[in-house]
Write an enzyme that holds these catalytic residues in place. Sequence first.
Site, PDB file in Angstrom:
ATOM      1  CG  ASN A 260      -1.817   1.062   1.309  1.00 52.05           C
ATOM      2  OD1 ASN A 260      -1.812   1.990   0.326  1.00 52.05           O
ATOM      3  ND2 ASN A 260      -2.437   1.337   2.343  1.00 52.05           N
TER       4      ASN A 260
ATOM      5  CE  LYS B 180      -0.551   3.340   4.686  1.00 52.87           C
ATOM      6  NZ  LYS B 180      -0.302   3.555   6.135  1.00 52.87           N
TER       7      LYS B 180
ATOM      8  CG  HIS C 118      -6.144   1.909   5.140  1.00 49.67           C
ATOM      9  ND1 HIS C 118      -5.798   2.866   5.949  1.00 49.67           N
ATOM     10  CD2 HIS C 118      -5.056   1.056   4.760  1.00 49.67           C
ATOM     11  CE1 HIS C 118      -4.511   2.674   6.595  1.00 49.67           C
ATOM     12  NE2 HIS C 118      -3.985   1.362   5.784  1.00 49.67           N
TER      13      HIS C 118
ATOM     14  CD  GLU D 236      -4.209  -2.497   7.366  1.00 52.03           C
ATOM     15  OE1 GLU D 236      -3.152  -2.987   6.918  1.00 52.03           O
ATOM     16  OE2 GLU D 236      -4.502  -1.288   7.343  1.00 52.03           O
TER      17      GLU D 236
ATOM     18  N   GLY E 248       2.039   1.959  11.021  1.00 53.56           N
ATOM     19  CA  GLY E 248       3.055   3.049  11.062  1.00 53.56           C
ATOM     20  C   GLY E 248       3.741   3.229  12.459  1.00 53.56           C
TER      21      GLY E 248
ATOM     22  CB  SER F 172       4.471  -2.083  12.399  1.00 50.10           C
ATOM     23  OG  SER F 172       4.032  -0.712  12.617  1.00 50.10           O
TER      24      SER F 172
ATOM     25  N   GLY G 127       2.782  -1.111   4.298  1.00 48.71           N
ATOM     26  CA  GLY G 127       2.660   0.142   4.140  1.00 48.71           C
ATOM     27  C   GLY G 127       4.096   0.901   4.022  1.00 48.71           C
TER      28      GLY G 127
HETATM   29  P1  PGA Z   1       2.349   0.146   8.034  1.00 50.49           P
HETATM   30  O1  PGA Z   1       1.041   0.615   7.192  1.00 50.49           O
HETATM   31  O2  PGA Z   1       2.895  -0.980   7.085  1.00 50.49           O
HETATM   32  O3  PGA Z   1       3.304   1.356   7.573  1.00 50.49           O
HETATM   33  O4  PGA Z   1       2.009  -0.037   9.397  1.00 50.49           O
HETATM   34  C1  PGA Z   1      -0.046  -0.434   7.197  1.00 50.49           C
HETATM   35  C2  PGA Z   1      -1.207  -0.004   6.240  1.00 50.49           C
HETATM   36  O5  PGA Z   1      -1.613   1.124   6.891  1.00 50.49           O
HETATM   37  O6  PGA Z   1      -1.992  -0.850   5.693  1.00 50.49           O
END
Ligand code: PGA
Length: 222
Positions: A7, A9, A90, A147, A153, A184, A205
């Site tokens: 993702n 983003k 999301h 999630e 993040g 994460s 992400g």
């Molecule tokens: P992250 O994001 O891997 O940065 O935690 C995951 C997501 O938002 O799908």
Amino acid sequence: MKTLIANFKSNKTKAEMQDWINRFFSFPEAPVEVILCPSSIHLGLFPEHRTARQLVGVQDVSPYPAGAYTGAIAAGNLAGYGVTHAIIGHSERRKHFGETNLEIARKIHESLEAEIIPILCVTKDEIVSQAEAIPLSERERLLVAYEPIESIGTGHTDSLASIVETLQRIRDVFRPQKTIYGGSVSPTTTSEILKNESIDGFLVGSAALDVDKFRSLCDGVS
Ligand code: PGA
């Protein structure tokens, strides 16, 4: 075979995305299914000839069909771009764009009508309420990603026990095609999570933004 969903983003310029793609597709293919979900504006940058395990998705679709809805990307608009999946609901969409479960259910319906497989994102305590507006016949066509908001993040994954328990509850409520974990996930995530048999894949992400990290994650899960 595990599924790894990238993702991106709202990250990357055209040149940065092109560079990521050039490097990723120059690596030998890993034995994982990848679903690369860039900002929709970059969809045309992906090579047309990809293998059956190299898939492309979007991060959202409009809750409306194609038509007079200025600024929205309808699932039907994506025909011809090779899009097979759409991340829907999301937590960042729910938080920053005020998406409701009803709107998310409409997005799922629109995606399925366009033969795009939704990757629905849910949280632990709202599994039932997040499923309610989605008909049973549609629930079983989904990939569902657990999630936890506190893991997105932050550098802290949920515990293996909590992930396994939550994915089982998701299977009971949705009977989905696959259950995914996101939050994460990186190449340093423990192999007991990355290799756990009850987790079908990961939504990634931050660690997907760096092509070498994402590629190393492909190796870590396979
Ligand atoms: P992250 O994001 O891997 O940065 O935690 C995951 C997501 O938002 O799908």
